[in-house]
Scaffold this active site. Sequence first.
Site, PDB file in Angstrom:
ATOM      1  N   CYS A   1      53.279  42.742  10.030  1.00 47.39           N
ATOM      2  CA  CYS A   1      52.723  42.147  11.253  1.00 47.39           C
ATOM      3  C   CYS A   1      52.558  43.221  12.321  1.00 47.39           C
ATOM      4  O   CYS A   1      51.488  43.373  12.918  1.00 47.39           O
ATOM      5  CB  CYS A   1      53.646  41.033  11.730  1.00 47.39           C
ATOM      6  SG  CYS A   1      52.993  40.073  13.115  1.00 47.39           S
ATOM      7  N   CYS A   2      53.614  44.007  12.568  1.00 50.87           N
ATOM      8  CA  CYS A   2      53.519  45.094  13.550  1.00 50.87           C
ATOM      9  C   CYS A   2      52.456  46.105  13.131  1.00 50.87           C
ATOM     10  O   CYS A   2      51.710  46.623  13.967  1.00 50.87           O
ATOM     11  CB  CYS A   2      54.864  45.815  13.687  1.00 50.87           C
ATOM     12  SG  CYS A   2      56.017  45.036  14.827  1.00 50.87           S
TER      13      CYS A   2
ATOM     14  N   CYS B   1      56.374  41.079  21.859  1.00 49.76           N
ATOM     15  CA  CYS B   1      55.833  39.763  21.518  1.00 49.76           C
ATOM     16  C   CYS B   1      56.937  38.702  21.647  1.00 49.76           C
ATOM     17  O   CYS B   1      58.102  38.975  21.352  1.00 49.76           O
ATOM     18  CB  CYS B   1      55.330  39.783  20.082  1.00 49.76           C
ATOM     19  SG  CYS B   1      54.080  41.031  19.767  1.00 49.76           S
TER      20      CYS B   1
ATOM     21  N   CYS C   1      59.620  37.959  18.919  1.00 52.01           N
ATOM     22  CA  CYS C   1      60.515  39.055  18.533  1.00 52.01           C
ATOM     23  C   CYS C   1      61.246  39.654  19.733  1.00 52.01           C
ATOM     24  O   CYS C   1      61.755  40.776  19.640  1.00 52.01           O
ATOM     25  CB  CYS C   1      59.716  40.145  17.820  1.00 52.01           C
ATOM     26  SG  CYS C   1      58.749  39.533  16.424  1.00 52.01           S
TER      27      CYS C   1
ATOM     28  N   CYS D   1      58.293  49.161  16.395  1.00 51.07           N
ATOM     29  CA  CYS D   1      57.125  48.528  15.790  1.00 51.07           C
ATOM     30  C   CYS D   1      56.280  49.530  15.015  1.00 51.07           C
ATOM     31  O   CYS D   1      55.415  49.142  14.244  1.00 51.07           O
ATOM     32  CB  CYS D   1      56.278  47.857  16.867  1.00 51.07           C
ATOM     33  SG  CYS D   1      55.706  48.992  18.145  1.00 51.07           S
TER      34      CYS D   1
HETATM   35  S1  SF4 Z   1      56.583  42.374  17.544  1.00 47.08           S
HETATM   36 FE1  SF4 Z   1      56.734  40.568  16.167  1.00 47.08          FE
HETATM   37  S2  SF4 Z   1      54.899  39.289  16.590  1.00 47.08           S
HETATM   38 FE2  SF4 Z   1      54.573  41.330  17.542  1.00 47.08          FE
HETATM   39  S3  SF4 Z   1      53.378  42.449  16.046  1.00 47.08           S
HETATM   40 FE3  SF4 Z   1      55.558  42.942  15.627  1.00 47.08          FE
HETATM   41  S4  SF4 Z   1      56.331  41.400  14.129  1.00 47.08           S
HETATM   42 FE4  SF4 Z   1      54.324  40.705  14.951  1.00 47.08          FE
END
Ligand code: SF4
Length: 223
Positions: free
Chosen positions: A111-112, A193, A196, A219
Site C-alpha cells: 500500500c505504501c 494516513c 496507520c 513508508c
Molecule cells: S500509511 Fe497506511 S494507508 Fe497510507 S499508504 Fe501506507 S499502508 Fe497505505
Amino acid sequence: MAGAARSVSDAQLEELDGRFGHEPAEAVVAWAVEQFHPRLCLAASMSDAVLIDLTVRAEPSVEIVFIDTGYHFPETMETLDTVQQRYGLKVRVMGPPREPAEFWKTDPAACCSAYKVAQLHAALESKLAWMSGLRRAESPSRAGAPVVSRDRRGLVKVNPLATWSDDDVARYVAEHDVPVNPLVAKGYLSIGCWPCTRPVEAGEHARDGRWAGSAKTECGLHV
Ligand code: SF4
C-alpha cells in the site's frame, strides 16, 4: 540524471553533510535552491509548514509536492488549503491512485509502495534534487539521518531540518506564525494516513504513532 546534481560528487555530498550539520536550515535551503532550482522540489506532509515557510522565503517558485494517498485526515487536507492560501501557492498534488480498497489492511508495505513511493517517484521524474522536513529527533530510526545525501534514484536528498529539535520547530512556528495541522494539538506529532496513525503518549517519540503495533516504521519515501 544530468546537470548540476551530477556536479555534486558523493565525496562532496559527504563533506557538505558534515558542514550543514552545523549551519542553519536557511543556509541549507539556500544552497539547494542555488544548486538545483528549478529542478528541485519539496515533498510536504502538511504536518506543519515550517520547511515551506523557509523555502518560500528563499525562492517562492520552488515546486511543492503533496502525496495524496486518499487516506489523509480531513485536517491534513484543510492544512493543504490553508498553506496554499497563506503563501499564495499552487501545490502539486499527486494522486490518489486507484488500488484495491483498504489495501492497507491486507498489505501495508504494498500500500505504501503504491500510494506513496510510486507517486513520489513520478513527482521526481524531471528533478535533480528534493527536500523533506525529516528530522533526527522524530524517532531513533531517524537519529542518523543526513542533511544531504544521494537517494536510491541518484537524486540529491536534502533534509534542511534534520538537526532541529521539537523546541526548534515550536520556536520557528511561533516566531513566523506558521500554519500547523490542527491534529498536532491533539497529540498526532507525526501525521500520515488515518488508518496507520494514532496520537502519541507522553514519553513516546513523534513517530511511535505511525503503524503502531507493527514492526513497520517507514513508508519507504525516505529510504
Ligand atoms: S500509511 Fe497506511 S494507508 Fe497510507 S499508504 Fe501506507 S499502508 Fe497505505
